[in-house]
Design an enzyme around this catalytic site. Sequence first.
Site, PDB file in Angstrom:
ATOM      1  N   LYS A  63       0.657  -1.141  -0.049  1.00 17.68           N
ATOM      2  CA  LYS A  63      -0.033   0.094   0.088  1.00 17.68           C
ATOM      3  C   LYS A  63       0.880   1.122  -0.158  1.00 17.68           C
ATOM      4  CE  LYS A  63      -4.533   0.142   0.858  1.00 17.68           C
ATOM      5  NZ  LYS A  63      -5.306  -0.827   0.057  1.00 17.68           N
TER       6      LYS A  63
HETATM    7  N1  GLU Z   1      -7.214  -0.664  -2.679  1.00 17.18           N
HETATM    8  C1  GLU Z   1      -7.984  -1.956  -3.029  1.00 17.18           C
HETATM    9  C2  GLU Z   1      -8.049  -2.597  -1.787  1.00 17.18           C
HETATM   10  O1  GLU Z   1      -7.743  -2.253  -0.489  1.00 17.18           O
HETATM   11  C3  GLU Z   1      -7.518  -2.651  -4.260  1.00 17.18           C
HETATM   12  C4  GLU Z   1      -5.942  -2.798  -4.395  1.00 17.18           C
HETATM   13  C5  GLU Z   1      -5.738  -3.455  -5.905  1.00 17.18           C
HETATM   14  O2  GLU Z   1      -6.554  -3.654  -6.468  1.00 17.18           O
HETATM   15  O3  GLU Z   1      -4.639  -3.947  -5.877  1.00 17.18           O
HETATM   16  O4  GLU Z   1      -8.227  -3.794  -1.637  1.00 17.18           O
END
Ligand code: GLU
Length: 442
Positions: A132
């Site tokens: 993240k």
């Molecule tokens: N931000 C989204 C999550 O928290 C998707 C992450 C992604 O698609 O890589 O799951």
Amino acid sequence: MDRDAAASGQAAARPGEINIDDVPVGEEWHSPLYAMACRQFARAADVLALDDEVRVRLLEPRRSLVVNFPVRMDSGDVVNYTGYRVQHTLTLGPTKGGLRFAPDLGFGECAALAMWMTWKCALVGLPYGGAKGGVRCDPYALSAGEMERITRRYATELIPMVGPDTDIPAPDMGTGEREMAWFYDTYSQSVGNSVPAVVTGKPVVLGGTVGRQSATGLGVVYTIESMFEELEWPINDRSFVVQGFGNVGAVVAQELHARGGRVIAVSDIRGAIMNRHGLDIPAVERWVAEHQFLEGFPEAEPVDGEELLELECDVLVPAARESQITEENAPRLRCRLIVEGANGPTTPAADRILAERGITVLPDILANAGGVIVSYFEWVQSHQKYSWQALEVRERLRAHMRDAFADVRSMAQQLEVENRTAALASAINHVSEAAKLRAIYP
Ligand code: GLU
């Protein structure tokens, strides 16, 4: 403390230890959200009797980057921004996870969210570790040009750390298709050829997949359907409250409404609206498209955003931010089921209260996994240069969600724990098995 750990000046994790202040995690991660992720992890690790060696390895992210960079604003002034990228596990493949643009973003928050991404990917069987990142900024206070300069400079700073087989960003709070297009373009300009697999959540015309935008919300609804099958509850006979009317909440409300569900209240950052007989969700959407916020929607009464969580309903879907259901409001909730669309909306103290009160929680790493599942489909399509049809994306998403649901429910029965711990235990088992097989090098 074991001898090697003592020699290296590190404390060893002890089974049963759940206080982040006592477990051997570095100060740099310290934040309420990281403490929460560690507490959830520790509970599942205890249930699994996970050995200390693996436990310590999984508690801290493997790689991370903090960057500070200058951006010229529309006014001509230069503002310095801070950006992060945290990669939690490299064991199962490249890392995967969203980019969050928020005014209060911190390193610890990214680390917690990266750890949750690891568990989410492992639970639904994707060949990724979790990551993240993002930039501490207020996307609502920036012009499109400023957002573009921030995104492109941040992407440039991240080039040594990301790549189509290294770490693949995606949208998260405050970012979407537009930012992914800029990120993809910046990376591609730098390496000299188009690399669509470097991000997911791109516009379809740039190699994104159909069905990515609605995937998280749709996955939440598939989870609700699976639980309802088990409970033998028909959807058209039940009431729903959805916190958040963004990319996740609006899709959840829409899909439930389309299935005949009675969505009695929804909220956004300004407040909430309620209609006991059920909101006309397509009309709410038209209102938001025109007025930007829910406020003033005529066929509903306004409700305070905090009161929304405490409304009587069958299913509450928190699809906004983390730490919304706490020990303070958990005793007052009047729902029977909570299905987490957001990441980390329920604190561990609230989890204990909800379990005592018999309120079932379907946790974030299961319920909101639809987004990353379809991101994975997009990544596969980008690598293969072959696009799938909408129906194929939907069917495969549904199959992944149903399998993960069945896995969590059987784990919960087998271990005699609530769903969150069951989901985490299943994921941790998967990652720890892989970590043991890859062993320690050198
Ligand atoms: N931000 C989204 C999550 O928290 C998707 C992450 C992604 O698609 O890589 O799951």
